[in-house]
Scaffold this motif. Sequence first.
Motif, short mmCIF file in Angstrom:
data_model
loop_
_atom_site.label_atom_id
_atom_site.label_comp_id
_atom_site.label_asym_id
_atom_site.label_seq_id
_atom_site.Cartn_x
_atom_site.Cartn_y
_atom_site.Cartn_z
N GLU A 1 -2.77 -3.77 9.74
CA GLU A 1 -2.80 -2.33 9.49
C GLU A 1 -1.44 -1.70 9.77
O GLU A 1 -1.00 -0.81 9.02
N ARG B 1 0.87 -2.57 6.96
CA ARG B 1 0.52 -1.78 5.78
C ARG B 1 1.09 -0.37 5.89
O ARG B 1 1.60 0.20 4.93
N ASN B 2 1.01 0.20 7.08
CA ASN B 2 1.53 1.56 7.29
C ASN B 2 3.07 1.59 7.22
O ASN B 2 3.66 2.54 6.69
N ASP C 1 4.91 -0.44 5.52
CA ASP C 1 5.29 -0.57 4.11
C ASP C 1 4.88 0.63 3.28
O ASP C 1 5.32 0.78 2.13
N GLY C 2 4.04 1.48 3.86
CA GLY C 2 3.52 2.62 3.12
C GLY C 2 4.02 3.93 3.68
O GLY C 2 5.20 4.29 3.57
N LYS C 3 3.11 4.67 4.34
CA LYS C 3 3.42 6.05 4.73
C LYS C 3 4.46 6.16 5.84
O LYS C 3 5.03 7.23 6.06
N TRP C 4 4.73 5.07 6.56
CA TRP C 4 5.78 5.14 7.59
C TRP C 4 7.14 4.65 7.08
O TRP C 4 8.11 4.63 7.83
N LYS C 5 7.22 4.28 5.82
CA LYS C 5 8.46 3.67 5.31
C LYS C 5 9.68 4.56 5.48
O LYS C 5 10.79 4.07 5.77
N PRO C 6 9.54 5.89 5.37
CA PRO C 6 10.72 6.76 5.57
C PRO C 6 11.33 6.62 6.96
O PRO C 6 12.50 6.98 7.17
N LYS D 1 4.81 6.02 16.17
CA LYS D 1 3.75 6.05 15.17
C LYS D 1 2.70 4.98 15.46
O LYS D 1 1.49 5.21 15.32
#
Length: 815
Positions: free
Chosen positions: A374, A377-378, A380-385, A396
């Motif tokens: 999980e 996944r985060n 690579d996704g919504k935390w990528k910035p 986070k």
Amino acid sequence: MIDIALENFYNFKKEFETYKVSDMSESDTRSKLLDQLLIKVLDWKEPDINREGYVKPGYFDYEVSTSNFRFIIEAKKNFHVLTFPDKGDKIKLKTLKKGNEEVIDQIREYIQKRNLTYGVISNGHQFIVARFVNTDGSNWEENEAFIFKSLEHIESNFIKFYNLLSRTSIQKNGRIRFFLDDVAGSRLVESLVLKNKSEELIRNDYSQHLYPIITQIFSEIYEIENLSDAEILKQCYIKNEDLNKHTSELNVLFNDEPPKFDSRIIPLRNTKNTQDHLEKEITQQHTKTPDPIVIIGSKGAGKTTFIKYFSEVILSEKIKNNRPLLYTDFRGFTKQQVLDTKAIYRKLINQLYDDYPKLNLTQFNILKKIYSKEIKRNIDGKWKPFASDKTIIEQKIGEFIDLVTQNDIEHFQKVSEYLVQVCHKRLVIILDNADQLGIDTQKEVYLLGQSLKRNLKALVMISLREGYYFQWKNKPPFDAYQSPVVHITAPYYGAVLKSRIQYVIDNYDFDSLHGTTNSAKFKFSPALLGNFFDNLKKTLFEEKNSEILNFLEETSYPDIRAGLEKFNYFLLSGHTKITDYMTSSDFTIPIWEFVKSVALESKYYYHHEESIISNLFYPAKNNRNHFTKIRLLNYLYDLAETHSFKDFHLPVGEIIIVFELAGHNEEIIYNEVYQLIDYKMIETKSISSDVEEGVELNSESEIRINSCGIYYLKKLLNSFHYIDLVLQDTPIYDPHYFNLLQEAFAHSNKKGIRDLSERIDSTQIFIEYLKNQEKEDHVRNDSTYGVKSLDLNIVSTIYNNGLKKDLSRVKAKAV
């Protein structure tokens, strides 16, 4: 039943119209009128009716009988009109005699020749029902008779007619019941003149010193919270071996073998085999999650103690490190708490944290591993910035873990998944004592076990009582799963008790005792309480075939808990002579003192409703026969003996057919069987005695006598100490004997002691009373039944099989 009787009466009344114009003889009156009334309307059976029996100087027409009551019916010709006053339906016999002297004299002669008291005079449409003979010296002519002047009179008073003369009513009341209060027995314990009857004997002076021993040693061993409790468990636990388990010759009744009613039950007999099987299930590598294991055993057989010993002693720390074991005891849970799945998951995961801290399941780096997919996944996704800022990413991740761990069920699933897949550790979860809950709640616990298996991939063990499992095995939710079943057999009771007494002797430090006994002050050293337990051990285990040990194990097995409770009652009873047992190094405890302490606890007198000692002479509801239970036990014993006491059960319907020969009706047999089940003296094939809720029987229900029933029948029933107790509580149906008992009965003093000579007198009067009551069992139809238990002379058997010898012993002591 009365509705059917009324319908049959209407049919009889129609047929009577064709008979009343004919000159019917007494024989015709019997066969065409009274036979129909007796059998079709009043529900009497052919075996109940003896027609035209001879007594000098003639023949009576009918003698009708139940198991404990008989009456005569004198039939007159149809045209012979009985003479009645114009008003009233309850008339004194001296008034009726003026117009019916010949027939009244005739029935009185028959009744006296047959040693009876009640009778009925009828011409088929008129009835006189009365007690024609008195046995107390009073004038029989003053007795009131019920009269029915015509069939129309019967129709308008049918309930009264039916309640007077029907088989159901006479069987229920034990006689033709004229008045509301003329059939109730009198009990000595209800007598207003008894001294100290509403008081309790002060418990012995040592109770406060014995309470902690009983609480810690003699109750179930299941609290393993400190080293002391663990040591008690190690020293006191008794393994069940493939050996004879008690001192009786009826060892077959003490083989608590795995039941064969379900193919899912694994045929494991002794403790070691069961432990080895469970250990193998726990340690082997399963390719898929194993089904929950159901652990069954009879009530009080020691399922919890077995589970605790297995989990705390047998399973090594190495095994438990690889198979973390969690335990939940459902004692005290409400249904609401069982249904609160989140709270149970939370409790289990907190137990996992507390008991297995080396797993580090609350550490941040382990939590990151648990949620690694999980987190990735985060990232690579919504935390990528924020990927380049490790501080923010860690923040986070921390916030994410705080969020996901708030859901106890989903978090526990992730933890268990991590343990199985990463650490190769499968959880073992034990759900114990679900059988202490209501039926519906127990089913919820079973479903909870299935959800724990499914959600956590855990090996789940659920303990249930054998009787409940028998009832549910083919019903939802149990029929939806193929859980393997392991049976826990009860250990030898004597070994359990011996190990616990020995533990007290070896390990317990007593304080010095100060107090007052027999109005004198005392001071005893700690060694004297140890003396008491030494004497207990000697009485129970060094005396050949100890009567006390036989009593405890044969009235309790396989319910080890019940046996220990009886022993606890003895330790704390106000009747227990602890001072005598402490101050002598060679004092053995007599069986009669032990039984008295257990039966009375701290009461002055015996009440069967309050005592754990049952009264076999106390009739069940709607019965007045003191011997029905004893005959039932004898009947079951005789049949069991022909089958060498192996697994033999008999349908209740077959028993009813046999006992109806002796005038017992179906309702009474059911009531007596229910009471014997409640007394734990017989058991059903469905193991219903193992279940708390009410047992439901039908004609196909199968029963057998057990070790408790045999002990009462062959041993306790024949002893002076038992008769001396139960006579206090048995309803006495003969006022003459009740008055004699009241005059002779020994009252208790403040110390709970009753005069021995008076106790002997009371017992002898009670036995004479029982002899007179039993006569009714042996005069019905003036023949034997060809059934040993029905033909048995019970009072003589009791006297010759032990009571005579006991009376000789106590009489010598009373001199």
